[in-house]
Motif scaffolding. Sequence first.
Motif, PDB file in Angstrom:
ATOM      1  N   LEU A  25       0.836  -1.205   0.000  1.00  0.00           N
ATOM      2  CA  LEU A  25       0.000   0.000   0.000  1.00  0.00           C
ATOM      3  C   LEU A  25       0.868   1.250   0.000  1.00  0.00           C
ATOM      4  N   HIS A  26       0.678   2.091  -1.008  1.00  0.00           N
ATOM      5  CA  HIS A  26       1.439   3.324  -1.170  1.00  0.00           C
ATOM      6  C   HIS A  26       0.631   4.552  -0.742  1.00  0.00           C
ATOM      7  N   THR A  27      -0.670   4.552  -1.026  1.00  0.00           N
ATOM      8  CA  THR A  27      -1.512   5.724  -0.807  1.00  0.00           C
ATOM      9  C   THR A  27      -2.786   5.332  -0.079  1.00  0.00           C
ATOM     10  N   LEU A  28      -3.083   6.040   1.021  1.00  0.00           N
ATOM     11  CA  LEU A  28      -4.287   5.791   1.794  1.00  0.00           C
ATOM     12  C   LEU A  28      -5.002   7.115   2.026  1.00  0.00           C
ATOM     13  N   TYR A  29      -6.202   7.251   1.433  1.00  0.00           N
ATOM     14  CA  TYR A  29      -6.991   8.477   1.546  1.00  0.00           C
ATOM     15  C   TYR A  29      -8.277   8.205   2.325  1.00  0.00           C
ATOM     16  N   LEU A  30      -8.445   8.924   3.437  1.00  0.00           N
ATOM     17  CA  LEU A  30      -9.644   8.827   4.267  1.00  0.00           C
ATOM     18  C   LEU A  30     -10.290  10.194   4.439  1.00  0.00           C
ATOM     19  N   LEU A  31     -10.040  11.090   3.529  1.00  0.00           N
ATOM     20  CA  LEU A  31     -10.466  12.478   3.706  1.00  0.00           C
ATOM     21  C   LEU A  31     -11.985  12.638   3.577  1.00  0.00           C
TER      22      LEU A  31
END
Length: 309
Positions: free
Chosen positions: A176-182
């Motif tokens: 996993l490189h990118t984790l977006y929870l915005l």
Amino acid sequence: MILRCALIVFFATTIRVEATLPCSSKSEYLDDSLWFTETTCVILNLDESHVDTVSDRLNLPSEEEIALLDPTLPYLSAKLLNISNATKILRIHEGHVPRVYLKPTLLEFLVIDSGTEELLIDAVDNRVTTLLEVSANLLNHVPANVNRLKNLTKLYLCGNLIETVHMDQFNGLEKLHTLYLLANHISTISTTNIVLLPSLCVFSASGNQLETLDISHWEIDKLTTLNVRRNKLQFITGLENRFNQLEVLELRENKVNCQWLEDVSKNRTFAGKLVVSKPCDIHSWSELCCEGDETYSGYLEYRRLTNID
């Protein structure tokens, strides 16, 4: 001879071939065409009336990339959806699909603004899917079994109704490189065990309701961007003397403590201008401001949590 002809007629009238749904012409979805590439097979307004009467399934065409635009289905299940192994990208845009199943042969799966409340992922390891996005939907939790997606590199769960995130759920996502929870309603990001995400570079939980954030159990050595903009943070616990590759710490539109900011700002790159002379509420959105000094209650709490004398 008469009997043979009769049998031929009988089979000709009773054997039916499963129907495959056709791709729509671009003129039918011209207003939404910017969402898709020239090679995307777009299927409009899919609903239960399109279920094949022979197989009792939705038989999608054998295309590499398929987009379902404005579908209306209560549950897009493994049993209902018949997708060829040739299909690598499936997009669901708008419409109303409360429950969705992730077919493990898909390389990319995107569900955007479809009223989706639940995403179902098999409880077995999936080493195919690399990108998963469920954004502008109604998820109230991180999908179960997400850590079974062993080759996942990008995860976007933006604009949902998630209130609590347990970082342990992501353990096992070694690529996993990118984790977006915005843009959720997240007030708590908790950690029970060590969080080991060796490839994670970008983490964003901006636009939530975080008042505290403890990252002292995060073992994320490659983290370069930590974005917690537009929350209610006074400080972050566990940031000091760690995350040596961190280049951008996005803290704007919080009310961070000035002394804490000074403590952690060495060798850090902040997004926005650092302003310390005025209260945060009179600054523009583009400025990084802070409030209070070393006697401020927020800073004293930070010192207590980190055992600073």
